[in-house]
Write a protein that holds these residues in place. Structure first.
Motif, short mmCIF file in Angstrom:
data_model
loop_
_atom_site.label_atom_id
_atom_site.label_comp_id
_atom_site.label_asym_id
_atom_site.label_seq_id
_atom_site.Cartn_x
_atom_site.Cartn_y
_atom_site.Cartn_z
N THR A 52 8.66 6.79 5.07
CA THR A 52 9.41 5.38 5.37
C THR A 52 10.20 5.21 4.00
N GLU A 53 11.24 4.36 4.29
CA GLU A 53 11.70 3.80 3.33
C GLU A 53 12.21 2.50 3.30
N LEU A 54 11.93 1.77 1.95
CA LEU A 54 12.61 0.44 2.01
C LEU A 54 13.99 0.37 1.61
N GLY A 65 0.77 -1.20 0.07
CA GLY A 65 -0.06 0.00 0.14
C GLY A 65 0.82 1.30 0.01
N LYS A 66 2.09 1.18 -0.01
CA LYS A 66 3.04 2.24 0.22
C LYS A 66 3.33 3.07 -1.38
N HIS A 111 4.42 4.64 -8.40
CA HIS A 111 3.52 3.72 -8.22
C HIS A 111 3.48 2.91 -6.77
N THR A 112 2.40 2.42 -6.76
CA THR A 112 2.09 1.70 -5.45
C THR A 112 2.46 0.16 -5.37
N ILE A 113 3.23 -0.11 -4.26
CA ILE A 113 3.17 -1.56 -3.92
C ILE A 113 2.03 -2.31 -3.70
N HIS A 115 11.97 5.30 -1.55
CA HIS A 115 11.65 6.65 -0.64
C HIS A 115 10.09 6.58 -0.71
N PHE A 116 9.23 6.18 0.45
CA PHE A 116 7.77 6.22 0.25
C PHE A 116 7.30 7.95 0.62
N GLU A 117 6.09 8.04 0.22
CA GLU A 117 5.42 9.32 0.49
C GLU A 117 5.19 9.69 2.00
#
Length: 276
Positions: A104-106, A20-21, A50-52, A99-101
């Motif tokens: 947070t970061e993966l 959902g990120k 794009h969203t996971i 980098h997510f909106e």
């Protein structure tokens, strides 16, 4: 190298953490990890916005399914993912950051730098490398004793390297092949085409039960493996032969021996796994 149970565990934890990120930007500090497209800048640009939606697994590959795109990731020897707040310091050997909106970061960290990432339009991943020639998925209903017998009966090589061949059965590596062969009472040097149907039936059940038990334990942390939440697996405490050379066999008390089969360290009990 993480095998099927470890990759399955990473998949499950990452589904909890990043589904959902939405990706705001991508940082790539080691371009050779990006195998497709050829230009790593195109990789990052394509993922922005794009969203996971979900993360799947195929053999030892993680499959990130986004809206319209698919990212295929192989951890190789020591690759690992972790989720962090953007303000947290970036650790050494971190080579790709999503980098997510939401701040947070993966982060993908890989000390050995052998991991790979391929980006596809949805659907193309099934017909192109690296997934297109993979073998039977042992956690899929299509994996049966009959299917395994058909896959093995024309292979004249020793059974261990055959099981390690990802074009035949996917996800199995050194740890779980040794464990499954011990459970099935099959010597790793026996030729695959000489296995009887009764032996293959035992091997089938040994593969499935060993993998399920390992997944339930969160995988095996032999060297550096941790899941997406930084937790170690515990299946190494249940290993019967792998890494147990010089220890008594849990079945008969004979000392477990270590040899080399197909270039790989191999652990057996000479009583429980007689060589024919």
């Amino acid at each position: 190298m993480p095998e099927l149970p470890e990759v399955e565990t990473v998949k499950r934890t990452l589904n909890e953490l990043v589904t959902g990120k939405r990706i705001e930007r991508v940082t790539v500090s080691l371009p050779r990890i990006i195998q497709r497209p050829q230009e790593h800048e195109q990789f990052g640009d394509a993922l922005v916005g794009h969203t996971i939606e979900h993360i799947d697994r195929r053999g030892k590959f993680l499959i990130f399914r986004l809206d319209g795109l698919v990212l295929v990731s192989h951890l190789r020897m020591e690759g690992r993912y972790g989720v962090y707040r953007s303000e947290e310091p970036v650790e050494k050997h971190t080579h790709v950051i999503f980098h997510f909106e939401d701040g947070t970061e993966l982060r993908y960290k890989d000390v050995r730098q052998f991991g790979t990432m391929h980006l596809f339009n949805a659907g193309d991943e099934e017909v192109l490398a690296p997934l297109h020639k993979l073998g039977i998925e042992p956690m899929n209903p299509s994996f049966t004793a009959d299917a395994l017998y058909e896959a093995l009966r024309k292979r004249r090589s020793a059974i261990k390297p055959v099981l390690l061949n990802q074009h035949i059965v996917v996800g199995l590596g050194n740890i779980y092949v040794d464990e499954a062969l011990f459970t099935a009472r099959i010597h790793p040097l026996q030729s695959a085409d000489s296995l009887t149907r009764e032996q293959v039936e035992r091997l089938y059940h040994a593969i499935v039960s060993t993998l399920k038990e390992a997944i339930d334990a969160g995988g095996s942390s032999i060297k550096s493996y941790v899941n997406g939440q930084g937790e170690m697996g515990m299946f190494q405490q249940q290993l019967k032969v792998y890494g147990q050379q010089g220890q008594a066999c849990t079945n008969c008390g004979t000392m477990i021996e270590k040899s080399v089969v197909g270039g790989r360290g191999t652990h057996t009990c000479r009583v429980c796994q007689p060589q024919y």
